[in-house]
Design an enzyme around this catalytic site. Structure first.
Site, short mmCIF file in Angstrom:
data_model
loop_
_atom_site.label_atom_id
_atom_site.label_comp_id
_atom_site.label_asym_id
_atom_site.label_seq_id
_atom_site.Cartn_x
_atom_site.Cartn_y
_atom_site.Cartn_z
N CYS A 112 0.84 -1.20 0.00
CA CYS A 112 0.00 0.00 0.00
C CYS A 112 0.88 1.25 0.00
CB CYS A 112 -0.96 -0.06 1.19
SG CYS A 112 -2.48 0.84 0.89
N HIS A 161 -3.65 -5.04 0.71
CA HIS A 161 -2.98 -5.55 1.91
C HIS A 161 -3.03 -7.08 1.91
CE1 HIS A 161 -2.45 -1.77 4.20
NE2 HIS A 161 -3.50 -1.38 3.49
N GLU A 213 -1.55 -9.11 3.64
CA GLU A 213 -1.39 -9.72 4.97
C GLU A 213 -2.72 -10.17 5.58
OE1 GLU A 213 -0.85 -6.58 4.19
OE2 GLU A 213 -1.35 -5.16 5.79
N1 GLN Z 1 -2.09 6.63 2.86
C1 GLN Z 1 -2.13 5.86 1.67
C2 GLN Z 1 -3.50 5.90 1.01
O1 GLN Z 1 -4.45 6.26 1.62
C3 GLN Z 1 -1.78 4.43 1.94
C4 GLN Z 1 -2.79 3.71 2.76
C5 GLN Z 1 -2.29 2.42 3.34
O2 GLN Z 1 -1.09 2.17 3.32
N2 GLN Z 1 -3.17 1.60 3.86
O3 GLN Z 1 -3.63 5.57 -0.14
#
Ligand code: GLN
Length: 629
Positions: free
Chosen positions: A398, A581, A583
């Site tokens: 992300c 994500h 994970e």
């Molecule tokens: N802050 C970034 C976004 O909103 C990454 C978000 C995250 O890593 N979950 O896109």
């Protein structure tokens, strides 16, 4: 014992019990929080499952927040995300991993959700002019919610669960928890008595190694529990010795301690006999095998986890677990080195900075996890540069993928000061490498629900990719939680320079995608991803697809944009970024492919694995071992 099990409806298998209400196991905690309620709840679930029961779980968090979405990881640890986009307590992650189920946002009850529902009903006039009260209206809403959610199928069989474990957060006696006990009053009626089992997890303290643990705090928590009308059918005690040695064990206390059962006084009179369910030979082969695999590796693999919440281990709970799962399958002993990305920035304390780099350089692989806000970003970008230049295996999740893209834009494509709109709002638009997704913008939706959340499909645009081979399929479904994405205008530039965008995604949640209901763009994506390559071959074909997909805008309704989901760097042993994500869907038995790739690459086994020469212990087991559900 068996007869009491049958009499009470604890019958595994068959459909007859579908008529019966789902049995509830209420798990409460005494003395202090953090005594291991979550582990006990998950373990009970595993044992019941191994005995053939369909098991679900509910976590009650008696705070007033609606959900965990607005929590700071510093205070609460990780926010866990479900398939349906629910942002929930990290305990639900443990349930999903242990029980192999997919839960919904309603499996996490908060007082915020209950209050909101009751107040809305009052506004709708549903209470017929009556005074709305904690008892029976709020308590009744809780009972109703639990019974409704307990019956939702969660294991993919489409069948309703037979048992639902309900973990009540906090400690017995907390003011926030009071109304929840009243919700269980109904189970004291003779007609409902066999539907609830009460499990209390409490603590024996042994402050001075006197050979005698102190039972007073435990007696007090039991007294409070009884005052709430909940006599424990099963008492589980944690034991904290002089060095806070923590053994979690069943109702047998450590040597020298008095038997807490004497104080509990209820085990024999329990309406259900839990031991009947737990003592028959459980099918635990997969778990025992896994625990043996955990103990085998001797070679260490060190991964640097470079983020901004590293002071709190729970902030990256699922990432840590996914790394562990991958390490087991790569046959390595995992060491995670937590590095604060702020220590890598200009102006950081020189000693801390030197130490941080020393740690990073001692590691075999690097992971930059998700995060929000601009603190520590420059440090993350630096570590991306280090991984790229030194060919150190890297996984960016992300925010970690966004930082890698910014680094590439700045240092490879020469876009000076390239950045994300999240960190620099006043930047020249051509330097915006990471931008808002208009369909999910906070400006129009407010902070509480402004993210792209939940399970969505990503399609590989090429077969020539390590990630594609690790996943072993052309389309994958993973969970998301983000507000920004890499700018589709810059993606063709980055890709031509060697940071290949090998996977793109659809905007609607997977639960919404049935082939005939796909929006125009997700249908177009799938078609384009699989299309013949119009005379191009190899990388040129991929670049041509990227160009075409990035040209598409979206209107956010029927024509949603195609989302930038995966990067893989050319000429690097393993430099991978994913916008989702992975994970959240990693499991001890089936580790997440991007994590497995990182561990394989960091331990020099990736190429052999990709060429089928290096099956994981679990692959071997699947091939040669007993086949299990
Ligand atoms: N802050 C970034 C976004 O909103 C990454 C978000 C995250 O890593 N979950 O896109």
């Amino acid at each position: 014992m068996v007869s009491s099990k049958v009499q009470n409806g604890w019958v595994a298998g068959g459909d007859a019990e579908d008529e019966q209400p789902v049995k509830l196991i209420l798990v409460t905690g005494g003395v202090i929080s953090g005594v291991g309620k979550g582990i006990i709840s998950s373990s009970l679930g595993v044992l019941l499952k191994a005995n053939g029961y369909r098991v679900s779980a509910i976590k009650i968090d008696p705070y007033l927040n609606i959900d965990a979405g607005t929590f700071s990881p510093f205070e609460h640890g990780e926010v866990f995300v479900l398939d349906d986009g629910g942002e929930v307590d990290l305990d639900l992650g443990n349930y999903e991993r242990f029980l192999k189920v997919s839960l919904s946002r309603d499996n996490n009850i908060t007082s915020g959700k209950i209050w909101q529902q009751v107040i809305q009903r009052e506004r709708n006039g549903d209470y017929g002019g009556k005074t709305v009260q904690m008892i029976p209206h709020v308590s009744g809403a809780i009972t109703e919610w639990i019974q409704r959610v307990a019956a939702i199928p969660v294991d993919g069989s489409g069948k309703r669960p037979q048992v639902c474990i309900v973990e009540l957060g906090g400690t017995i006696g907390d003011i926030e928890g009071m109304v929840y006990y009243r919700a269980f009053d109904i189970f004291k009626r003779p007609t409902h008595r066999d539907q609830l089992m009460s499990v209390h997890v409490s603590l024996l303290l042994d402050p001075k190694s006197t050979g005698e643990a102190k039972t007073k705090p435990l007696q007090n928590s039991l007294k409070q529990l009884r005052a709430e009308g909940l006599n424990p059918d099963l008492l589980v005690t944690g034991y904290w010795g002089p060095r806070r040695l923590q053994h979690l064990q069943g109702s047998s206390p450590p040597p020298g301690a008095e038997r807490p059962r004497g104080y509990c006084g209820q085990a024999e009179a329990a309406p259900m006999d839990p031991s009947a369910a737990l003592h028959s030979t459980p099918n635990m082969f997969q778990w025992t095998q896994l625990s043996e695999l955990c103990d085998t590796p001797t070679a260490v693999c060190k991964i640097a986890l470079v983020g901004k919440y590293v002071r709190i281990e729970d902030a990256y709970a699922s990432v840590n677990k996914a790394l562990k799962h991958a390490a087991i399958h790569a046959n390595r002993k995992l060491r995670i080195e937590f590095v604060s990305s702020e220590d890598l920035e200009d102006g950081a304390d020189p000693k801390a900075q030197a130490k941080a780099w020393e740690t990073i350089k001692s590691c075999n692989g690097i992971l930059v996890p998700g995060g929000f806000g601009d603190r520590g970003i420059e440090g993350m970008i630096r570590v991306c540069q280090y991984a790229r230049e030194n060919k150190v295996p890297y996984l960016g999740i992300c925010l970690g993928m966004q930082c890698a893209s910014i680094e590439y834009a700045r240092n490879v494509c020469g876009i000076e000061d390239a950045n994300s709109i999240e960190f620099d709002k006043n930047l020249d638009p051509v330097k915006h490498i990471v931008i808002d997704m208009p369909e999910h913008s906070a400006a129009t939706h407010g902070l509480g629900a402004s993210m792209r959340l939940g399970r969505r499909m990503t399609v590989f645009l090429t077969d020539e990719s390590k990630l594609r081979r690790l996943y072993g399929k052309g389309a994958v479904e993973e969970r998301h939680r983000h507000r920004y994405e890499v700018n589709p205008k810059i993606v063709p530039v980055l890709s031509r320079a060697g940071l290949l965008f090998i996977g793109m995604g659809v905007d609607e949640t997977t639960t919404m995608i049935e082939a005939d209901r796909r929006t125009e763009s997700s249908a177009a994506l799938v078609k384009m991803a699989n299309s013949a390559d119009n005379g191009f071959a190899g990388e040129e074909a991929l670049l041509a697809k990227i160009d075409r997909l990035c040209e598409r805008g979206g209107d956010g309704v029927t024509k949603t944009a195609v989302r930038m989901e995966m990067i893989e760097m050319k000429d690097h042993p393993y430099f991978v970024g994913v916008q989702y994500h992975p994970e959240y869907l990693s499991h001890p038995h089936t580790p997440s492919p991007p994590f497995l790739g990182l561990l394989f690459a960091a331990s020099g086994q990736l190429e052999a694995h990709l060429h089928g020469k290096n099956p994981t212990p679990m692959d071997l087991l699947a091939e040669h071992g007993p086949h299990l559900a």
